[in-house]
Design an enzyme around this catalytic site. Structure first.
Site, PDB file in Angstrom:
ATOM      1  N   ASP A  74       0.822  -1.214   0.000  1.00 14.85           N
ATOM      2  CA  ASP A  74       0.000   0.000   0.000  1.00 14.85           C
ATOM      3  C   ASP A  74       0.854   1.262   0.000  1.00 14.85           C
ATOM      4  O   ASP A  74       0.507   2.262  -0.623  1.00 14.85           O
ATOM      5  CB  ASP A  74      -0.934  -0.004   1.206  1.00 14.85           C
ATOM      6  CG  ASP A  74      -2.082  -0.991   1.050  1.00 14.85           C
ATOM      7  OD1 ASP A  74      -2.225  -1.565  -0.057  1.00 14.85           O
ATOM      8  OD2 ASP A  74      -2.827  -1.195   2.022  1.00 14.85           O
ATOM      9  N   ASN A 147      -4.648   8.791   1.689  1.00 12.12           N
ATOM     10  CA  ASN A 147      -5.065   8.155   2.938  1.00 12.12           C
ATOM     11  C   ASN A 147      -5.460   9.141   4.023  1.00 12.12           C
ATOM     12  O   ASN A 147      -6.583   9.124   4.503  1.00 12.12           O
ATOM     13  CB  ASN A 147      -3.955   7.242   3.465  1.00 12.12           C
ATOM     14  CG  ASN A 147      -4.169   5.789   3.109  1.00 12.12           C
ATOM     15  OD1 ASN A 147      -5.074   5.456   2.345  1.00 12.12           O
ATOM     16  ND2 ASN A 147      -3.345   4.922   3.645  1.00 12.12           N
ATOM     17  N   THR A 188      -8.966   2.478   6.611  1.00  9.15           N
ATOM     18  CA  THR A 188      -8.432   1.160   6.960  1.00  9.15           C
ATOM     19  C   THR A 188      -6.938   1.223   7.277  1.00  9.15           C
ATOM     20  O   THR A 188      -6.281   0.183   7.371  1.00  9.15           O
ATOM     21  CB  THR A 188      -8.660   0.162   5.813  1.00  9.15           C
ATOM     22  OG1 THR A 188      -8.112   0.693   4.603  1.00  9.15           O
ATOM     23  CG2 THR A 188     -10.140  -0.114   5.622  1.00  9.15           C
ATOM     24  N   SER A 191      -5.879   5.465  10.904  1.00  5.79           N
ATOM     25  CA  SER A 191      -7.102   5.761  11.660  1.00  5.79           C
ATOM     26  C   SER A 191      -7.685   4.501  12.292  1.00  5.79           C
ATOM     27  O   SER A 191      -8.104   4.509  13.449  1.00  5.79           O
ATOM     28  CB  SER A 191      -8.130   6.430  10.740  1.00  5.79           C
ATOM     29  OG  SER A 191      -9.358   6.639  11.401  1.00  5.79           O
TER      30      SER A 191
END
Length: 296
Positions: A74, A147, A188, A191
């Site tokens: 990611d 993100n 996901t 946080s």
């Protein structure tokens, strides 16, 4: 067709899959444009055509590029946001990393990845970005993130007080180690690890999540993404940390900060059989309970 390939690097175990991807692209007469540091690292191990194009900055990704394939986890995919910017180049993430919420396509699906690009049989997920406005220039030409945006205390200094406003109206003062404002995509990530909720990617919202709050009754809150969220920061230290995804700036408490939804978005591609619920079940192991054996 030209397809950009981006990766932070590779380990020996990745070489076979990288060669397979390049072979599949060649078989389909797709021209790869390879991230230059990745290209230089691969050259001793992979036979590239003499005329292979490379890119090293956002300006190099011109109108020829129809797709970008991210090879890694990611974090690698988050890097691509700084290169494609508002060029509307769709990104497909192949997971060479670990968990892979964003880069959710397995390395065993490389053949399907190339076929889907050729036949355009993929599904497009449009993802919201978060934009930072500040009273001092921050983060150069990429003041946005896929993100999250965070404010955090610096090093081991005492907690900070973060006065937070929605459209100019006072929301709360967070006494905490920091504060996260996450997009649905980022829900996901950091946080979630701090107790925030999982939000569907298509939800028009931001999640405000405190990091180690001093007041136990302070909980994450979901707010509409058409709101402007602004901050004033106090603390014993004159400096604190501000981040956009994995990029960081150290700033002082005189800097005024506000975040909002970015004017443009990013398109993530997935194969037809994958979706957000499928990713949740597989990455979070929600279906591992044997009592769910009859469910699909």
């Amino acid at each position: 067709m030209h397809v950009a390939l981006y990766s932070r690097g590779f380990v020996k175990e990745d070489l076979e899959d990288i060669r397979l991807l390049l072979d599949e692209l060649s078989r389909q007469e797709i021209t790869p444009v390879v991230y230059e540091p990745f290209f230089k690292e691969l050259r001793p191990h992979v036979q590239f055509p003499a005329d292979t194009d490379t890119f090293s900055k956002a300006a190099d990704l011109d109108g020829r590029i129809e797709f970008l394939v991210s090879l890694g986890g990611d974090g690698t995919l988050l890097d691509t946001v700084t290169y494609i910017r508002d060029k509307n180049i769709p990104v497909m993430g192949v997971n060479f990393g670990r968990l892979g919420f964003l880069a959710s396509i397995g390395r065993e699906e490389i053949h399907e990845v190339v076929n889907s690009l050729v036949s355009r049989s993929y599904v497009v997920d449009r993802r919201t970005l978060i934009h930072l406005d500040a009273s001092s220039p921050l983060f150069g030409e990429v003041p946005y993130a896929l993100n999250e945006f965070t404010i955090h205390k610096k090093d081991t200094s005492a907690m900070v007080k973060i006065h937070t406003y929605l459209n100019g109206e006072f929301l709360n003062t967070y006494w905490a180690d920091g504060l996260i404002v996450a997009t649905p995509t980022g829900s996901t990530g950091y946080s979630l690890s701090c107790g925030g909720p999982i939000v569907f990617p298509e939800a028009g919202s931001f999640v405000i999540t405190p990091v180690a709050p001093h007041n136990l009754n302070v909980r994450p809150i979901v707010v509409p993404d058409d709101h402007v969220i602004s901050f004033e920061v106090e603390g014993r230290s004159d400096q604190f940390i501000c981040t956009l995804d994995s990029r960081m700036e150290v700033i002082d408490n005189r800097v005024q900060l506000a975040v909002k939804k970015e004017d443009f978005s990013i398109n993530l591609l997935r194969l037809n059989e994958g979706n957000f619920l499928h990713t949740l079940r597989n990455k979070l192991l929600w279906g591992i309970d044997t009592r769910n054996a009859g469910r699909k």
